[in-house]
Scaffold this motif. Structure first.
Motif, PDB file in Angstrom:
ATOM      1  N   VAL A  15     -21.186 -45.812   0.565  1.00 50.53           N
ATOM      2  CA  VAL A  15     -20.435 -45.732  -0.695  1.00 50.53           C
ATOM      3  C   VAL A  15     -19.406 -46.862  -0.613  1.00 50.53           C
ATOM      4  O   VAL A  15     -18.552 -46.869   0.282  1.00 50.53           O
ATOM      5  N   ILE A  16     -19.532 -47.826  -1.514  1.00 49.90           N
ATOM      6  CA  ILE A  16     -18.711 -49.040  -1.443  1.00 49.90           C
ATOM      7  C   ILE A  16     -17.490 -48.903  -2.359  1.00 49.90           C
ATOM      8  O   ILE A  16     -17.587 -48.327  -3.454  1.00 49.90           O
ATOM      9  N   TYR A  17     -16.375 -49.441  -1.909  1.00 49.52           N
ATOM     10  CA  TYR A  17     -15.122 -49.412  -2.689  1.00 49.52           C
ATOM     11  C   TYR A  17     -14.549 -50.819  -2.682  1.00 49.52           C
ATOM     12  O   TYR A  17     -14.331 -51.406  -1.629  1.00 49.52           O
ATOM     13  N   CYS A  18     -14.347 -51.359  -3.863  1.00 46.97           N
ATOM     14  CA  CYS A  18     -13.832 -52.724  -4.002  1.00 46.97           C
ATOM     15  C   CYS A  18     -12.360 -52.692  -4.372  1.00 46.97           C
ATOM     16  O   CYS A  18     -11.949 -51.909  -5.240  1.00 46.97           O
ATOM     17  N   LEU A  19     -11.580 -53.548  -3.743  1.00 42.26           N
ATOM     18  CA  LEU A  19     -10.172 -53.659  -4.152  1.00 42.26           C
ATOM     19  C   LEU A  19      -9.668 -55.075  -3.936  1.00 42.26           C
ATOM     20  O   LEU A  19     -10.233 -55.859  -3.182  1.00 42.26           O
ATOM     21  N   ASP A  20      -8.578 -55.365  -4.649  1.00 43.11           N
ATOM     22  CA  ASP A  20      -7.886 -56.631  -4.492  1.00 43.11           C
ATOM     23  C   ASP A  20      -6.581 -56.319  -3.762  1.00 43.11           C
ATOM     24  O   ASP A  20      -5.785 -55.499  -4.250  1.00 43.11           O
ATOM     25  N   VAL A  21      -6.370 -56.931  -2.606  1.00 40.29           N
ATOM     26  CA  VAL A  21      -5.201 -56.603  -1.784  1.00 40.29           C
ATOM     27  C   VAL A  21      -3.918 -56.744  -2.604  1.00 40.29           C
ATOM     28  O   VAL A  21      -2.994 -55.935  -2.495  1.00 40.29           O
ATOM     29  N   PRO A  57     -11.211 -61.846  -2.920  1.00 38.92           N
ATOM     30  CA  PRO A  57     -10.690 -62.986  -2.157  1.00 38.92           C
ATOM     31  C   PRO A  57      -9.216 -62.826  -1.759  1.00 38.92           C
ATOM     32  O   PRO A  57      -8.373 -62.499  -2.587  1.00 38.92           O
ATOM     33  N   PHE A  58      -8.966 -63.054  -0.466  1.00 37.85           N
ATOM     34  CA  PHE A  58      -7.608 -62.950   0.086  1.00 37.85           C
ATOM     35  C   PHE A  58      -7.180 -64.298   0.651  1.00 37.85           C
ATOM     36  O   PHE A  58      -6.255 -64.402   1.421  1.00 37.85           O
ATOM     37  N   GLY A  67      -7.825 -65.781  -7.258  1.00 37.65           N
ATOM     38  CA  GLY A  67      -8.181 -66.003  -5.861  1.00 37.65           C
ATOM     39  C   GLY A  67      -9.589 -66.535  -5.650  1.00 37.65           C
ATOM     40  O   GLY A  67      -9.945 -66.906  -4.527  1.00 37.65           O
ATOM     41  N   TYR A  68     -10.413 -66.562  -6.707  1.00 40.13           N
ATOM     42  CA  TYR A  68     -11.758 -67.130  -6.557  1.00 40.13           C
ATOM     43  C   TYR A  68     -11.707 -68.662  -6.544  1.00 40.13           C
ATOM     44  O   TYR A  68     -12.729 -69.329  -6.432  1.00 40.13           O
ATOM     45  N   ILE A 101     -16.367 -55.679   4.087  1.00 43.66           N
ATOM     46  CA  ILE A 101     -17.006 -56.939   3.703  1.00 43.66           C
ATOM     47  C   ILE A 101     -16.026 -57.789   2.894  1.00 43.66           C
ATOM     48  O   ILE A 101     -15.130 -57.264   2.235  1.00 43.66           O
ATOM     49  N   ALA A 102     -16.200 -59.100   2.965  1.00 42.14           N
ATOM     50  CA  ALA A 102     -15.290 -60.036   2.297  1.00 42.14           C
ATOM     51  C   ALA A 102     -16.023 -60.770   1.187  1.00 42.14           C
ATOM     52  O   ALA A 102     -17.227 -61.027   1.290  1.00 42.14           O
TER      53      ALA A 102
END
Ligand code: GLC
Length: 556
Positions: A15-21, A57-58, A67-68, A101-102
């Motif tokens: 179960v994937i969870y995406c976030l922007d720091v 992207p960090f 950030g892209y 994952i990044a």
């Protein structure tokens, strides 16, 4: 399915969870979310039950495309923290059983990247061929631009050297020349670097453009074979880290998606987002008719055993509806985004799901249950678990990139900084943190958060959905979707009512064998031991049934 396969191919039942720091949690109170803040919230994610964290992207970036547009492939944006804190995040996540994952941006850099700065100094500069140049006036490419409000060509004249450079996205994002082996080597080094730091794979950005460039550039010397490139990266990735996975952003038609899985060889991307299924789901929700989902799933190509679809309802971009026909898109616009300020680029919506569904809790739960029941790996975008809304006043896609709403307190508990210093303002109004926040929902068994946690935990006990053989079960109600995923001796049958009206359907448990029984996974009870079970659904109701040999308590 063998146990050894399931643990190696972890992405097939994740179960994937995406976030922007920068919008998740601000630990140092400067108004921008940071890695230290994220590290503190890993236990929150573990409690929710997710098993893979995708970090947007960090990297160091002038942040003109969130950030892209990066200036250093190896760096960490100092506003977010440093490599040490990133390692803390990865280490803590791993400790809680979460892979990380990044985002990997291979298509372009920022125009402030040192390579591009050097490349534009002269046509003979050592870095000139890191980018794609032409010395003749380009044709009209206004139909090819991704952001029509900002760009009218995919080529930009560089005044200093008098040549044009390719940029599929903004003009401040020059495309890399991936036909140049030096650039490919550099990308591999980047992959190797982040794997060494502990990442478990990558979400690979903007892959369709690698393909489209072949048609758009014209010069064979500059044309990369996108499949050779993917095979090269994949081969390297798995030589360095056998367990690592690449999830591609490939919003293309099914046959091209199959090619990017590597066809029969399955030697390119292990995962791809199911953009077609996602768009079909919105059409189905708008029509209250399961038909579009059935069509999309039946048309999905068969993919290799190591491959997987990532299902989703929202991400950080506009809700693109580009794969629907014009009339279909108009239907979804009319249902879920009728006002011009809700729409973006004629192809998408800048809203989150709960507002599109009018805030109806039954319909919102049904939509997530439906997404989680589709064959594939469910993917959430931060804030979906509490039903966050959008800020329509924010520019374009920024509408859905607002700070995470942790509490009803100042800045939604995201940051202690003055509101004027926040990286982006918190959603105002009815979807704001006073009404929608984590703290109030985690303590409420009837909240969306509690529902999502249960849904995730049930999904994690259903390897059938990630691994099994999918089929649609015929029944007469167009508003109902009955799916069956069979794996070895057990099956999961899910029933979703997309319509507002109650409906009763007869669901065959197993027409060939009545020695089976069905267990309602949400209610945790045996509902029937008969060959067919009659399921009565409320408007927007749903059921998850596991079919198992009668009395086999070893299968939950
Ligand atoms: C991808 C990202 C999007 C970004 C674009 C350019 O499509 O999802 O947010 O603007 O790539 O990097």
């Amino acid at each position: 399915m063998r146990v050894t396969d399931t643990s190696d191919l972890w992405w097939k039942s994740a179960v994937i969870y995406c976030l922007d720091v920068e919008t998740f949690y601000d630990a140092d109170g400067d108004g921008t979310g940071d890695l230290e803040g994220l590290a503190q919230r890993i236990d929150y994610l573990a409690e929710l039950g997710i098993t893979c964290l995708w970090l947007m992207p960090f990297y160091p970036s002038p942040d003109r495309d969130d950030g892209y547009d990066l200036t250093d492939f190896y760096g960490v944006d100092p506003r977010l923290g440093n490599h040490g804190q990133l390692v803390e995040v990865i280490r803590t996540a791993h400790d809680r059983g979460i892979n990380v994952i990044a985002d990997l941006v291979v298509n372009h850099t920022s125009d402030r990247h040192p390579w591009f700065q050097a490349a534009r100094r002269s046509t003979s500069n050592r870095y000139r061929d890191h980018y794609v140049w032409r010395d003749t006036e380009p044709p009209d490419t206004s139909k090819l631009v991704v952001f029509p409000d900002r760009e009218d060509s995919i080529w930009e004249l560089d005044d200093r050297t008098g040549e044009w450079y390719l940029h599929n996205f903004y003009k401040h994002q020059p495309d890399l020349n991936l036909a140049n082996p030096e650039v490919v080597d550099e990308i591999l080094r980047v992959v190797g670097f982040w794997l060494e730091l502990g990442f478990d794979g990558f979400r690979v950005d903007g892959i369709p453009f690698l393909e489209q460039n072949a048609k758009n550039i014209g010069d064979p010397a500059l044309v990369v074979d996108p499949h050779e490139l993917m095979r090269t990266i994949r081969g390297f990735l798995n030589r360095r880290a056998g367990h690592a996975m690449m999830l591609g952003e490939v919003n293309l038609a099914h046959p091209q998606q199959l090619d990017f899985f590597g066809g029969d060889s399955a030697d390119e991307l292990q995962m791809q987002f199911d953009f077609i299924g996602m768009q079909a789901t919105y059409l189905a929700l708008a029509r209250e008719d399961a038909g579009p989902i059935v069509t999309a799933l039946q048309e999905r190509p068969a993919i290799g055993v190591t491959c997987q679809w990532a299902t989703f309802l929202r991400n950080h971009d506009e809700l693109t509806l580009d794969k629907l026909g014009d009339a279909e898109r108009a239907e979804v616009f009319a249902a879920f985004g009728p006002e011009p300020e809700m729409q973006l680029y004629d192809r998408g919506l800048k809203r989150r799901l709960p507002t599109m569904l009018g805030g109806d809790p039954r319909r919102i739960r049904m939509a997530y249950s439906l997404m989680f029941s589709l064959p594939g790996t469910p993917t959430l975008y931060y804030g979906e678990e509490i039903g966050m809304g959008e800020d329509l006043a924010a520019d374009g896609r920024m509408a859905v990139r607002t700070p995470m709403q942790w509490s009803a307190g100042r800045n939604g508990g995201f940051s202690t900084a003055a509101p004027s210093r926040l990286v982006q303002r918190v959603v105002p109004g009815a979807c704001g943190p006073e009404h929608v926040n984590v703290v109030s929902q985690v303590h409420d068994p009837d909240s969306l958060w509690s529902f999502m946690r249960k849904l995730i935990s049930i999904r994690r006990t259903c390897p059938e959905l990630g691994w099994g053989t999918w089929s649609v079960v015929d029944q007469p109600s167009a508003q109902v979707l009955v799916q069956r995923c069979q794996l070895d001796g057990s099956a999961v049958v899910t029933v979703h009512n997309l319509g507002a009206d109650p409906v009763t359907v007869d669901v065959p448990i197993d027409p060939r064998d009545d020695g089976l029984e069905a267990v309602d996974l949400m209610a945790e009870e045996v509902v029937t031991g008969a060959a067919t079970t009659r399921v009565a659904l409320e408007g927007y109701g749903f059921r998850w049934l596991r079919v198992r040999p009668a009395g086999d308590l070893a299968i939950p």
